[in-house]
Enzyme design. Structure first.
Site, PDB file in Angstrom:
ATOM      1  N   ASP A 330      26.613  30.562  23.198  1.00  0.00           N
ATOM      2  CA  ASP A 330      27.138  31.203  24.395  1.00  0.00           C
ATOM      3  C   ASP A 330      28.537  31.722  24.128  1.00  0.00           C
ATOM      4  OD1 ASP A 330      25.106  31.100  26.234  1.00  0.00           O
ATOM      5  OD2 ASP A 330      25.563  29.057  26.853  1.00  0.00           O
ATOM      6  N   ARG A 405      37.575  42.915  47.113  1.00  0.00           N
ATOM      7  CA  ARG A 405      37.678  42.840  45.656  1.00  0.00           C
ATOM      8  C   ARG A 405      39.096  43.116  45.178  1.00  0.00           C
ATOM      9  NH1 ARG A 405      33.843  46.881  43.355  1.00  0.00           N
ATOM     10  NH2 ARG A 405      34.107  45.773  41.379  1.00  0.00           N
ATOM     11  N   LYS A 418      46.214  44.436  43.703  1.00  0.00           N
ATOM     12  CA  LYS A 418      45.619  44.473  42.352  1.00  0.00           C
ATOM     13  C   LYS A 418      44.166  44.054  42.479  1.00  0.00           C
ATOM     14  CE  LYS A 418      46.349  39.842  40.380  1.00  0.00           C
ATOM     15  NZ  LYS A 418      46.778  39.036  41.513  1.00  0.00           N
TER      16      LYS A 418
END
Length: 709
Positions: A330, A405, A418
């Site tokens: 992973d 977001r 941001k």
């Protein structure tokens, strides 16, 4: 919340401390029981499990009978000589038993430590699967698969299970040896709990997933018990080879007696070779060294896995780890640190880099995520921006939400935001600003490098503009590239598994130095890749912790499930990493390689050191009949009796001297198969060929000086 009083639970000492206590391979607490077990293993049924050593065992009995016959006046050789040979043959058997018993003793000590973590505790069984249901106090042994229990702060989790409601901090030090608590909650990949661990805070509702005797701790104990170890395929194959070689030498030795009788009769000279000498010859020529240490090597391999906090379900898994040639790893937490960190500020046209850094830091002061803290630190390092008076600034911080977001800060007459590129672009355009092409290009460049772009904007006196881009980089772990290079030398292919898009995955794969990658990985894609490699005759290893990893884990040849993972992942894997460290897979492969290297090295040494015994025993036994054989006495041993005794004593003592190497293992080196073979032949082949000559001569001198022969 229902409160039920229960008796105080005795909590065992930390298993990590107990595990440390058994790491000394020659600890007196292990040696003494091993000596006792070495005598217990003298039973015929036990000896029959090792055909090579069984021949030595039969030879010991035969020479003992010949000694008794010699005492009764039916001597084929001096009684003292026969007794000496018989004793050293018994010592050979005992030394081999001791090696196996010592290896098993280490495993038994580890199993005893695991047993101490088991205790019969009181459980709060619920009639219905929710925390306010009526509670019935029962013992943990009364619980069955499917039962639901409530575990509150201070309670010991009574059985393995899955959290179906609630969230709690759990102390798993009794299992892992690590004192840091972990969070267990319903849903996701961190819902599995282990019986014997303790809840430190809050509460959880657990559905029991096993019946009594089937718990994780029970399986762990069975796994590390050396007595229950099954031979691996390679070990079985090597045993068959050793048995075949022993049979050939047995038949060859058996024919020497009639040849000797015929030669003495025909030549009317010399003496017929004694049965004692033939037994000594057979024992010295068959591969007793590796035969005596083979089982100990296998048990020690399992023990080393346990010392690495890895539980292997069988020796097959450990051995397969040594033969693995494809590693599926992973990305997050294995190849990379897992926490994205700010690495650079890329200002928009007309904006100073320091102004971008100042605004980025302002918007991140209340952000406690690793990404937010790294932005604050980077601004301090690059421009020494520090010690802000936030009360004077009258700052109001806005947290990140999935809807906007974005995150940021509101100041008097100024807003700083941001977030994701498209979200900030929408914010700027809604407030009359424009999104420069240069910023779009910077965002694309950052993404192409495998990093994450965060765009920073401000609205000053009602006018919005883009300030620039922050590059968040998923940092590749230090030294990981070099480790992959070592694996490549050994012929092992590394494949990075990630959910990132192909562009990002390719960039990180290139930086980390992996051989291949699988982007946008799904359970089906992982399974397909494993089967593809296996169809090419490769052995595949992988790690996993989630339920969605279970199909791939079940398919992989070496499947390491994280202890923090789900019950499904643990059931599918053939190893469990108690530390839940994804990079442990590389260490597991190294331990497996070390076990195979140890077995191969000692086999080479065992076969090579038999050559010197030819030069010792054959001239001593047959030179009176065939004087020409005296030319083989290159060591110029004192007498035939001394020569035979010296070879037998060396054959016994070499097992003792090699026990530490068998238990510790040959030092692991990241070399290719051809390089390992050359090194093995040079050190253990040539060394095994030359080493016995001076030592047999030294034993001969000591025997002669003491008047034993």
């Amino acid at each position: 919340m229902t409160t039920v009083t229960q008796p105080p639970v005795h909590r065992p000492d930390n298993l990590g401390q107990a595990r440390t206590a058994v790491r000394s391979m020659l600890d007196p607490s292990l040696v003494k029981p091993a000596i006792v077990d070495a005598f217990k293993k003298l039973g015929p049924r036990t000896q029959l499990r090792n055909p090579v050593m069984f021949c030595v065992y039969v030879g010991s009995i035969l020479t003992t009978i010949l000694w008794i016959a010699a005492l009764a006046g039916q001597a084929e050789a001096p009684a003292g000589f026969i007794l000496a040979i018989a004793l050293w043959l018994w010592f050979t058997v005992l030394f081999a038993n001791f090696a196996e018993a010592l290896a098993e003793g280490r495993s038994k000590a580890q199993a005893a430590s695991l047993r101490s973590a088991k205790s019969n505790v009181m459980a709060k069984k619920l009639n219905e699967p929710h925390p306010k249901a009526p509670v019935l106090l029962v013992t943990s042994t009364d619980l069955r698969k499917g039962d639901v229990v409530l575990v509150e702060a201070g309670d010991t989790i009574p059985a393995d299970g899955e959290v179906i409601e609630g969230v709690a901090s759990v102390d798993e030090s009794a299992i892992t040896g690590e004192s840091a608590p972990v969070i267990r909650e319903s849903g996701g990949d961190f819902s599995s709990v282990t019986g014997g661990t303790r809840v430190l805070s809050d509460w959880i509702v657990v559905r029991v997933s096993v019946n009594p005797g089937e718990a994780f701790l029970d399986r762990m104990i069975a796994m590390v018990e050396g007595a229950k170890r099954q031979k691996t395929p390679n070990e079985i194959a090597l045993t068959i080879l050793l048995v075949a070689l022993t049979l050939v030498l047995l038949f060859a030795t058996a024919t020497l007696l009639p040849f000797s009788i015929f030669s003495v009769t025909a030549a009317h000279a010399g003496h017929v070779v004694t049965i004692t000498a033939l037994v000594a010859l057979l024992v010295c020529l068959i591969p007793t060294t590796i035969g005596g240490l083979l089982s100990a090597i296998g048990v020690a391999g399992m023990s080393r896995m346990m010392q690495a906090n890895v539980i292997a379900t069988s020796g097959r898994a450990v051995e397969a780890a040594g033969d693995v040639d494809v590693l599926l790893l992973d990305k997050t937490g294995t190849i990379t640190l897992g926490n994205r960190q700010a690495s650079s500020f890329i200002p928009a046209p007309g904006v100073a880099e320091e102004a971008l850094a100042d605004a980025a830091q302002l918007s991140s002061l209340a952000d406690e995520t690793p990404e937010g803290r790294s932005i604050v630190v980077l601004a301090k390092q690059r421009f020494n921006i520090r010690e802000r008076d936030m009360h004077a600034l009258q700052a109001v911080f806005l947290g990140f939400t999935a809807q906007t977001r974005m995150s940021g800060v509101d100041l008097p007459n100024r807003e700083i935001r941001k977030g994701a590129s498209d979200a900030v672009k929408r914010y700027v355009e809604e407030n009359g600003g424009r999104y420069p092409q240069e910023v779009m290009k910077a965002v694309d460049d950052v993404a192409r490098r495998g990093s994450t772009p965060l765009v920073v904007a401000e609205k000053l006196n009602g006018a919005a503009r883009i300030l620039g881009v922050i590059e968040l980089k998923d940092i590749v772990k230090g030294g990981i590239k070099e480790r992959f290079a070592e694996l490549r030398k050994m012929g092992i292919k590394t494949v990075m598994i990630t959910g990132d898009n192909r562009l990002t995955a390719a960039a990180i794969a290139a930086e980390a130095g992996v051989d291949d990658f699988l982007a946008e990985a799904t359970p089906e894609a992982k399974l397909k890749m494993i089967r593809s490699h296996q169809s090419e005759g490769r052995l595949v290893a992988m790690t996993g912790d989630g339920t969605n990893d279970a199909p791939a884990l079940a398919q992989a040849d070496v499947a390491v499930a994280m202890n923090t993972g789900t019950q499904a992942a643990k059931e599918a894997g053939n190893m469990v990493d108690l530390d839940s460290n994804p990079t442990k897979l590389i260490e597991i492969v190294e331990i497996g390689k070390q076990m195979l290297m140890t077995r191969g090295s000692l086999t080479t040494f065992s076969i090579a050191n038999d050559v010197a015994k030819y030069f010792a025993i054959i001239p001593a036994a047959f030179a009176t009949t065939y004087p020409q054989l005296r030319v083989l006495d290159v060591m110029h041993l004192s007498s035939p009796a001394s020569a035979i005794m010296s070879a037998v004593i060396f054959n016994a003592l070499i097992i003792v001297f090699l026990i530490p190497l068998a238990l510790k293992g040959v030092k692991y080196r990241a070399l290719g198969a051809a390089s390992l073979l050359r090194r093995n032949l040079l050190i253990y082949g040539l060394g095994g060929l030359l080493l016995p000559f001076p030592f047999i001569k030294l034993i001969d001198l000591l025997i002669t000086a003491m008047g034993w022969a």
